[in-house]
Design an enzyme around this catalytic site. Structure first.
Site, mmCIF file in Angstrom:
data_model
loop_
_atom_site.group_PDB
_atom_site.id
_atom_site.type_symbol
_atom_site.label_atom_id
_atom_site.label_comp_id
_atom_site.label_asym_id
_atom_site.label_seq_id
_atom_site.Cartn_x
_atom_site.Cartn_y
_atom_site.Cartn_z
ATOM 1 N N SER A 174 44.594 38.110 37.254
ATOM 2 C CA SER A 174 44.948 37.447 38.506
ATOM 3 C C SER A 174 43.779 36.812 39.235
ATOM 4 O O SER A 174 43.990 36.177 40.277
ATOM 5 C CB SER A 174 45.676 38.429 39.424
ATOM 6 N N TYR A 186 53.500 40.499 46.652
ATOM 7 C CA TYR A 186 52.758 39.832 45.581
ATOM 8 C C TYR A 186 53.729 39.348 44.513
ATOM 9 O O TYR A 186 54.477 40.144 43.942
ATOM 10 C CB TYR A 186 51.781 40.844 45.013
ATOM 11 N N SER A 187 53.721 38.046 44.239
ATOM 12 C CA SER A 187 54.645 37.487 43.257
ATOM 13 C C SER A 187 53.932 36.468 42.388
ATOM 14 O O SER A 187 53.440 35.446 42.882
ATOM 15 C CB SER A 187 55.841 36.825 43.953
ATOM 16 N N ASN A 188 53.894 36.713 41.098
ATOM 17 C CA ASN A 188 53.276 35.777 40.169
ATOM 18 C C ASN A 188 53.963 34.415 40.179
ATOM 19 O O ASN A 188 53.343 33.391 39.885
ATOM 20 C CB ASN A 188 53.300 36.363 38.756
ATOM 21 N N GLY A 238 41.919 41.392 38.700
ATOM 22 C CA GLY A 238 43.069 41.153 37.841
ATOM 23 C C GLY A 238 43.138 42.144 36.711
ATOM 24 O O GLY A 238 42.110 42.663 36.276
ATOM 25 N N ASN A 277 41.701 53.741 23.583
ATOM 26 C CA ASN A 277 42.871 54.288 22.907
ATOM 27 C C ASN A 277 43.286 55.648 23.456
ATOM 28 O O ASN A 277 44.004 56.390 22.808
ATOM 29 C CB ASN A 277 42.616 54.400 21.403
#
Length: 409
Positions: free
Chosen positions: A94, A200-202, A343, A370
């Site tokens: 982001s 918050y909105s992409n 981000g 991992n």
């Protein structure tokens, strides 16, 4: 962050400009630690502790009154001993939004876009609510559904596109068109009436991308190169669009998830980032993020009135963290102010912090390993990593505790 942001998870240099004095550059773009006199054991300890908490690798770059400090810890690739390159390429998530907001505000400065004009005037094909302004897109106050899904305070989840689990892994090379992501979002109920709240909105930033393309008649990537990357000498920054590749050198990103009760780890270094579009698709380096955020804050990209608008905080409901136009405005533990937009999504996290005058910056990349950690646990580890580094660089390492980490983006 690039998935569900509501969960709480930046003089122009000539092209190919050299690094700061005292830091040697190699042909690969990899940079060794700063020269004698720049040793920072507290930063070396901080990045090693981040690796010890479960991250595969960290790249960190700090510019402050003591000069430039660059180093890395952990591994470039699981199963190998080599450290991450200190100026390797990585997916910035982001942080892309800060680049996109800057581009839109440059068009505002040129008189091609009205900041408080209805976004529908520029994108009539989507039949947006005419109360939604360009400012609301950049500020996340439009109320438009987040195409990666909405998580409500009462526990309700409204799904968007798949971005986790086996379904995403199986389809990580699928191409999404930006228009497709917007149409999916607009088929869902708005989160709130335009301008009445913050969430918050992409989707807001995919609309911003399309707005740039509509107004200029050129692709977002072309405008980014012409208006930001070339003037600042950002030689390691890429708008990948649908390409799954990441330039060398780079560390590898890994996604760990559960499927049918079994933990799985997959190398997701190569993926088609169109699933996030301008919500978080760009690739960069710690050097370029430093040049970008310091140049932005120093007034190299925007006229002073628009830069002030960009950094004017709007309440978010997140403690000590408000939002401007494409940037978070963070209040540090010692009462200072930082401009930031971090981000993260599966496999990657990126940090970008600056003082309001651009004189002190922190840019970093983290890659996940991992360990058997669920997404929420990675998000918590990311928050603690952010907080630790911010305290070391901007607060003298004294303020707060790791358990008081600010929410990630």
């Amino acid at each position: 962050m690039t998935g569900n942001g509501n969960s709480g998870f930046s003089e122009p240099a000539p092209d190919g400009a050299a690094e700061a004095p005292g830091v040697a550059t190699t042909d690969s773009g990899d940079l060794p630690k700063a020269a004698a006199g720049q040793d920072r054991p507290e930063l070396q300890k901080a990045i090693q502790e981040i690796v010890d908490s479960g991250f595969a690798g960290v790249q960190l770059r700090v510019h402050d009154e003591r000069g430039e400090w660059v180093d890395s810890a952990g591994v470039r690739k699981l199963g190998e001993a080599a450290k991450p390159p200190t100026n390797g390429h990585f997916r910035i998530g982001s942080n892309t939004k800060t680049f996109a907001a800057t581009l839109v505000l440059q068009l505002v400065a040129d008189g091609k876009i009205g900041l408080d004009a209805p976004a529908a005037d520029y994108l009539p094909e989507f039949k947006l609510d005419r109360r939604i302004t360009v400012r609301m897109l950049l500020q996340h106050t439009s109320g438009v559904f987040n195409f990666t899904g909405e998580y409500y305070p009462d526990g309700t989840i409204v799904a968007g596109i798949p971005w986790q689990g086996q379904e995403w892994v199986d389809n990580r090379f699928h191409t999404y068109r930006p228009q497709e992501l917007v149409e999916l979002a607009l088929s869902k109920p708005a989160r709130f009436e335009p301008g009445t709240d913050w969430s918050y909105s992409n989707t807001n930033y995919v609309l911003a991308r399309l707005l740039v393309e509509q107004v200029t008649g050129r692709s977002f990537a072309e405008e980014m190169q012409r208006r930001i990357m070339k003037p600042l000498g950002l030689t390691g920054t890429v708008v990948p669009e649908t390409s799954p590749d990441i330039p060398e050198p780079h560390a590898h990103g890994y996604y760990t998830y559960q499927d049918a009760g079994q933990w799985k780890t997959v190398d997701i270094t190569r993926m088609n980032p169109s699933w996030t579009s301008t919500g978080g698709d760009m690739i960069s380096t710690t050097r370029d993020l430093h040049l970008f955020i310091s140049g932005l804050m120093d007034g190299k990209l925007l006229p002073a009135p628009l830069l002030a608008e960009m950094c004017t905080p709007h309440p978010t409901g997140i403690p000590n963290m408000d939002y401007g136009l494409g940037v978070f405005v963070l209040t540090t533990d010692d009462g200072g102010t930082l401009i930031t937009h971090n981000g993260g999504f599966a496999g990657w996290a990126a940090l970008m912090y600056s003082t309001p005058d651009g004189s002190k910056t922190l840019t970093a990349s983290l890659t996940t390993g991992n360990a058997e950690l669920a997404f929420a646990e990675w998000a918590e580890a990311f928050q603690k990593a952010q907080h630790r580094l911010v305290n070391e660089v901007f607060c003298g390492g004294q303020a707060g505790s790791d358990d008081e980490a600010a929410p990630a983006q």
